[in-house]
Design a protein around this motif. Structure first.
Motif, PDB file in Angstrom:
ATOM      1  N   LEU A 116     -10.417  17.944  -4.089  1.00  0.00           N
ATOM      2  CA  LEU A 116      -9.635  16.755  -3.747  1.00  0.00           C
ATOM      3  C   LEU A 116      -9.854  15.649  -4.770  1.00  0.00           C
ATOM      4  CD1 LEU A 116     -10.093  16.505   0.150  1.00  0.00           C
ATOM      5  CD2 LEU A 116      -8.015  17.114  -1.093  1.00  0.00           C
ATOM      6  N   GLY A 117     -11.082  15.508  -5.236  1.00  0.00           N
ATOM      7  CA  GLY A 117     -11.372  14.499  -6.250  1.00  0.00           C
ATOM      8  C   GLY A 117     -10.632  14.768  -7.541  1.00  0.00           C
ATOM      9  N   GLN A 118     -10.567  16.025  -7.927  1.00  0.00           N
ATOM     10  CA  GLN A 118      -9.864  16.389  -9.157  1.00  0.00           C
ATOM     11  C   GLN A 118      -8.367  16.124  -9.028  1.00  0.00           C
ATOM     12  OE1 GLN A 118     -11.017  20.486  -9.533  1.00  0.00           O
ATOM     13  NE2 GLN A 118     -13.181  19.983  -9.890  1.00  0.00           N
ATOM     14  N   VAL A 119      -7.803  16.483  -7.875  1.00  0.00           N
ATOM     15  CA  VAL A 119      -6.372  16.255  -7.648  1.00  0.00           C
ATOM     16  C   VAL A 119      -6.069  14.760  -7.636  1.00  0.00           C
ATOM     17  CG1 VAL A 119      -4.520  16.483  -5.944  1.00  0.00           C
ATOM     18  CG2 VAL A 119      -6.025  18.426  -6.417  1.00  0.00           C
ATOM     19  N   ASP A 120      -6.923  13.980  -6.977  1.00  0.00           N
ATOM     20  CA  ASP A 120      -6.729  12.536  -6.889  1.00  0.00           C
ATOM     21  C   ASP A 120      -6.806  11.906  -8.276  1.00  0.00           C
ATOM     22  OD1 ASP A 120      -6.605   9.977  -5.271  1.00  0.00           O
ATOM     23  OD2 ASP A 120      -8.520   9.676  -6.275  1.00  0.00           O
ATOM     24  N   ALA A 121      -7.786  12.334  -9.072  1.00  0.00           N
ATOM     25  CA  ALA A 121      -7.954  11.769 -10.410  1.00  0.00           C
ATOM     26  C   ALA A 121      -6.729  12.049 -11.273  1.00  0.00           C
ATOM     27  CB  ALA A 121      -9.209  12.338 -11.058  1.00  0.00           C
ATOM     28  N   TRP A 136      -3.680  12.594 -10.183  1.00  0.00           N
ATOM     29  CA  TRP A 136      -2.560  11.803  -9.670  1.00  0.00           C
ATOM     30  C   TRP A 136      -2.644  10.363 -10.173  1.00  0.00           C
ATOM     31  CZ3 TRP A 136      -2.541   7.486  -6.413  1.00  0.00           C
ATOM     32  CH2 TRP A 136      -1.264   7.079  -6.001  1.00  0.00           C
ATOM     33  N   ARG A 137      -3.860   9.791 -10.146  1.00  0.00           N
ATOM     34  CA  ARG A 137      -4.028   8.408 -10.609  1.00  0.00           C
ATOM     35  C   ARG A 137      -3.736   8.300 -12.102  1.00  0.00           C
ATOM     36  NH1 ARG A 137      -6.193   5.289  -6.636  1.00  0.00           N
ATOM     37  NH2 ARG A 137      -7.094   6.410  -4.873  1.00  0.00           N
ATOM     38  N   ALA A 138      -3.913   9.400 -12.816  1.00  0.00           N
ATOM     39  CA  ALA A 138      -3.585   9.412 -14.245  1.00  0.00           C
ATOM     40  C   ALA A 138      -2.129   9.777 -14.489  1.00  0.00           C
ATOM     41  CB  ALA A 138      -4.504  10.399 -14.966  1.00  0.00           C
ATOM     42  N   GLY A 139      -1.366   9.956 -13.380  1.00  0.00           N
ATOM     43  CA  GLY A 139       0.056  10.285 -13.499  1.00  0.00           C
ATOM     44  C   GLY A 139       0.318  11.744 -13.778  1.00  0.00           C
ATOM     45  N   ASP A 140      -0.623  12.608 -13.358  1.00  0.00           N
ATOM     46  CA  ASP A 140      -0.496  14.033 -13.682  1.00  0.00           C
ATOM     47  C   ASP A 140      -0.942  14.880 -12.516  1.00  0.00           C
ATOM     48  OD1 ASP A 140      -0.166  16.428 -15.041  1.00  0.00           O
ATOM     49  OD2 ASP A 140      -2.171  16.347 -15.941  1.00  0.00           O
ATOM     50  N   THR A 141      -0.177  14.870 -11.397  1.00  0.00           N
ATOM     51  CA  THR A 141      -0.499  15.720 -10.251  1.00  0.00           C
ATOM     52  C   THR A 141      -0.357  17.180 -10.664  1.00  0.00           C
ATOM     53  OG1 THR A 141       0.282  14.056  -8.713  1.00  0.00           O
ATOM     54  CG2 THR A 141       0.058  16.289  -7.875  1.00  0.00           C
ATOM     55  N   PRO A 142      -1.352  18.025 -10.358  1.00  0.00           N
ATOM     56  CA  PRO A 142      -1.307  19.432 -10.760  1.00  0.00           C
ATOM     57  C   PRO A 142      -0.016  20.111 -10.323  1.00  0.00           C
ATOM     58  CG  PRO A 142      -3.444  18.881  -9.842  1.00  0.00           C
ATOM     59  CD  PRO A 142      -2.564  17.705  -9.622  1.00  0.00           C
ATOM     60  N   GLU A 143       0.551  20.909 -11.217  1.00  0.00           N
ATOM     61  CA  GLU A 143       1.771  21.649 -10.925  1.00  0.00           C
ATOM     62  C   GLU A 143       1.524  22.635  -9.774  1.00  0.00           C
ATOM     63  OE1 GLU A 143       5.755  22.437 -11.391  1.00  0.00           O
ATOM     64  OE2 GLU A 143       4.551  21.015 -12.547  1.00  0.00           O
ATOM     65  N   ILE A 172       0.839  -1.203   0.000  1.00  0.00           N
ATOM     66  CA  ILE A 172       0.000   0.000   0.000  1.00  0.00           C
ATOM     67  C   ILE A 172       0.874   1.253   0.000  1.00  0.00           C
ATOM     68  CG2 ILE A 172      -1.885   1.193   1.165  1.00  0.00           C
ATOM     69  CD1 ILE A 172      -2.465  -1.624  -0.055  1.00  0.00           C
ATOM     70  N   ALA A 173       2.001   1.215   0.712  1.00  0.00           N
ATOM     71  CA  ALA A 173       2.910   2.360   0.717  1.00  0.00           C
ATOM     72  C   ALA A 173       3.437   2.628  -0.689  1.00  0.00           C
ATOM     73  CB  ALA A 173       4.070   2.113   1.681  1.00  0.00           C
ATOM     74  N   VAL A 174       3.780   1.578  -1.415  1.00  0.00           N
ATOM     75  CA  VAL A 174       4.241   1.738  -2.795  1.00  0.00           C
ATOM     76  C   VAL A 174       3.107   2.271  -3.670  1.00  0.00           C
ATOM     77  CG1 VAL A 174       5.036   0.493  -4.848  1.00  0.00           C
ATOM     78  CG2 VAL A 174       6.039  -0.017  -2.611  1.00  0.00           C
ATOM     79  N   GLN A 175       1.931   1.736  -3.454  1.00  0.00           N
ATOM     80  CA  GLN A 175       0.760   2.134  -4.243  1.00  0.00           C
ATOM     81  C   GLN A 175       0.458   3.622  -4.090  1.00  0.00           C
ATOM     82  OE1 GLN A 175      -3.780   1.112  -3.391  1.00  0.00           O
ATOM     83  NE2 GLN A 175      -2.722  -0.678  -4.182  1.00  0.00           N
ATOM     84  N   TYR A 176       0.627   4.164  -2.865  1.00  0.00           N
ATOM     85  CA  TYR A 176       0.292   5.564  -2.606  1.00  0.00           C
ATOM     86  C   TYR A 176       1.526   6.481  -2.554  1.00  0.00           C
ATOM     87  CZ  TYR A 176      -4.645   4.699  -1.789  1.00  0.00           C
ATOM     88  OH  TYR A 176      -5.972   4.391  -1.954  1.00  0.00           O
ATOM     89  N   ALA A 177       2.673   5.978  -2.960  1.00  0.00           N
ATOM     90  CA  ALA A 177       3.875   6.808  -2.943  1.00  0.00           C
ATOM     91  C   ALA A 177       3.666   8.061  -3.796  1.00  0.00           C
ATOM     92  CB  ALA A 177       5.070   6.012  -3.470  1.00  0.00           C
ATOM     93  N   GLY A 178       3.939   9.225  -3.193  1.00  0.00           N
ATOM     94  CA  GLY A 178       3.779  10.472  -3.922  1.00  0.00           C
ATOM     95  C   GLY A 178       2.370  10.991  -4.013  1.00  0.00           C
ATOM     96  N   HIS A 179       1.431  10.366  -3.312  1.00  0.00           N
ATOM     97  CA  HIS A 179       0.048  10.842  -3.376  1.00  0.00           C
ATOM     98  C   HIS A 179      -0.049  12.242  -2.775  1.00  0.00           C
ATOM     99  CE1 HIS A 179      -4.299  11.126  -2.817  1.00  0.00           C
ATOM    100  NE2 HIS A 179      -4.396  10.150  -3.713  1.00  0.00           N
TER     101      HIS A 179
END
Length: 465
Positions: A446-451, A453-460, A216-223
């Motif tokens: 938060l939902g937008q940021v999470d989405a 991140w899951r797509a590999g694109d955390t907002p700048e 789980i730590a690997v899964q959420y790394a950088g969240h």
């Protein structure tokens, strides 16, 4: 400090029996003592009795640890209408001791368990080791230490003999349940007992928890707003779990923060405990205050992965379609899908509208498209609707069979709602749930940021608040 928990089945059964019998006598004594008194004096007497009962619960269940203590932890999270309104806050405060500050076992007893697991003295394993526990829970005690490479770690050590004690608890559970209605009138204890049994059995092997926590730590790394401390695999064994140490504000501190902070943390808790299943196919099954910390960087850290459930794609599909139909108010579809899955053992005994009403009472807080402030009272009502024989749904829904993985999903939802109630967090939980039930676009920041991140694109430039 207390001594290590008793492991004898007879001793543990006797302790539970005395606790139950003591509550029966206390209730009877209250009724007799209240005769002829004014309503104000009777209320004062009830308050005193309730708080005395809380003291006894903390003492007996806390000292026993294991499965027995889990019951006290449940009562500290949810408001189950067991005591008069006027004394309920103090009652919950006393029981909350069981979450993270249970009576501690002496370090000398715990040290032997740890060193037996490592096969080496503590001084060889760690550069520093604080002998004062930072938390004491149902299965083990947590210490702070520092590795020779400088990393701060949390070291969870099982109580000596706890596995034997747990097995004694499980064997004595049937006896306790016969006495339990005298302590918890109105609760149907069978499903609760089975949940406790499954929960404790999976917690006993810390190697399994270490593996899960690493995944789980690997899964959420950088969240951007969720933090999971990683385990230190080479130092983990059957009775010792070593993980990264997390600094942060505890749950009581979070509950005292301004509304904006509480609402934000509440949404993160909801997304983590309830949304994970639909994102990754698994979910953490033990939401309670001791497992949540607010870090200084604004991220919320989640601890304890002794119970972590994985579902098959077929089970996840059933979860999504039934809950989606319930959210849409489609009683026929809810009934049909639950019947086809074998959950309704005798489908003809219950009407579609009755099944839908049961689901709405239990999880209506996220089925209704409205902004809802979670409260302890609402959380208690949801729990009672699910397990209390006094519930209007109980007579019909008792015929249902809920497979273990779905039972754990309901448990996680109920406990998560209990946390939201403790925070009095506010939100449109339905709009958030539609992300994973209906595939809607995120309705919150938060939902937008999470989405993204899951797509590999955390907002700048995004920074947790």
């Amino acid at each position: 400090m207390t001594k290590a928990p008793p492991t004898s089945r007879l001793v543990r059964a006797t302790a539970l029996g005395r606790l139950a019998a003591g509550q029966v006598l206390r209730q009877a004594g209250t009724k007799v003592a209240g005769l002829g008194r004014s309503s104000e004096k009777r209320q004062l007497l009830l308050d005193r009795r309730a708080l005395a009962a809380a003291d006894q619960l903390v003492s007996v269940l806390g000292g026993m640890k294991g499965a027995a203590m889990k019951l006290g932890q449940l009562l500290s999270v949810l408001d189950l209408d067991l005591v008069p309104d006027s004394s309920r806050p103090e009652f919950r405060r006393k029981l909350a001791v069981l979450l993270a500050k249970a009576p501690a076992v002496p370090f000398s007893d715990m040290r032997k368990v740890a060193e037996d697991d490592w096969g080496a003295p503590i001084a060889e394993v760690f550069a520093e080791f604080d002998r004062n526990p930072v938390a004491a829970a149902s299965i083990g005690q947590v210490y702070r230490a520092r590795l020779h490479d400088g990393r701060a770690v949390a070291v969870k050590v099982q109580y000596p003999g706890i596995a034997t004690a747990v097995r004694a608890d499980l064997k004595n559970l049937a006896l306790f349940l016969r006495l339990a209605p005298n302590i918890f009138p109105g609760l149907e204890m069978g499903s609760l007992a089975e949940e406790i049994r499954l929960r404790i059995e999976e917690e006993l092997d810390y190697r399994l928890e270490a593996e899960t926590q690493h995944e789980i730590a690997v899964q959420y790394a950088g969240h951007p707003f969720i933090a999971i401390p990683d385990s230190v695999a080479e130092l983990c064994g059957p009775q010792v779990l070593v993980t990264e140490f997390v600094e942060g504000m505890d749950f009581d501190g979070i509950a005292e923060q301004p509304r904006e902070v509480r609402d934000r943390v509440g949404e993160i808790i909801y997304r983590f405990y309830c949304g994970s299943l639909f994102h990754t196919g698994d979910f953490p099954g033990d939401p309670h205050p001791g497992n949540v910390l607010l870090r200084h960087d604004g991220r919320v850290a989640f601890l304890d992965f002794g119970l972590f459930k994985r579902m098959s794609p077929e089970s996840i599909h059933l979860e999504r379609t039934v809950l989606r139909a319930a959210a849409d108010g489609d009683a026929e579809q809810v009934h049909a899908r639950m019947a086809a899955a074998g959950i309704l053992g005798e489908p003809d005994r219950i009407e579609p509208d009755e099944v839908l009403a049961y689901i709405e009472d239990a999880v209506g807080w996220y089925l209704a498209d409205a902004e809802i402030e979670a409260t302890p009272e609402l959380a208690a009502e949801a729990m009672i609707s699910s397990i209390d024989p006094r519930s209007p749904h109980y007579r019909k829904m008792r015929w249902q069979y809920l497979p273990p993985e779905h039972l754990f999903a309901r448990r996680a939802e109920l406990y998560a709602f209990g946390l939201l109630g403790r925070l009095r967090a506010r939100g449109n939980w339905h709009r958030i749930a539609r992300e994973w039930l209906h595939g809607d676009e995120p309705a919150t920041e938060l939902g937008q940021v999470d989405a993204k991140w899951r797509a590999g694109d955390t907002p700048e430039g995004y920074e947790p608040r």
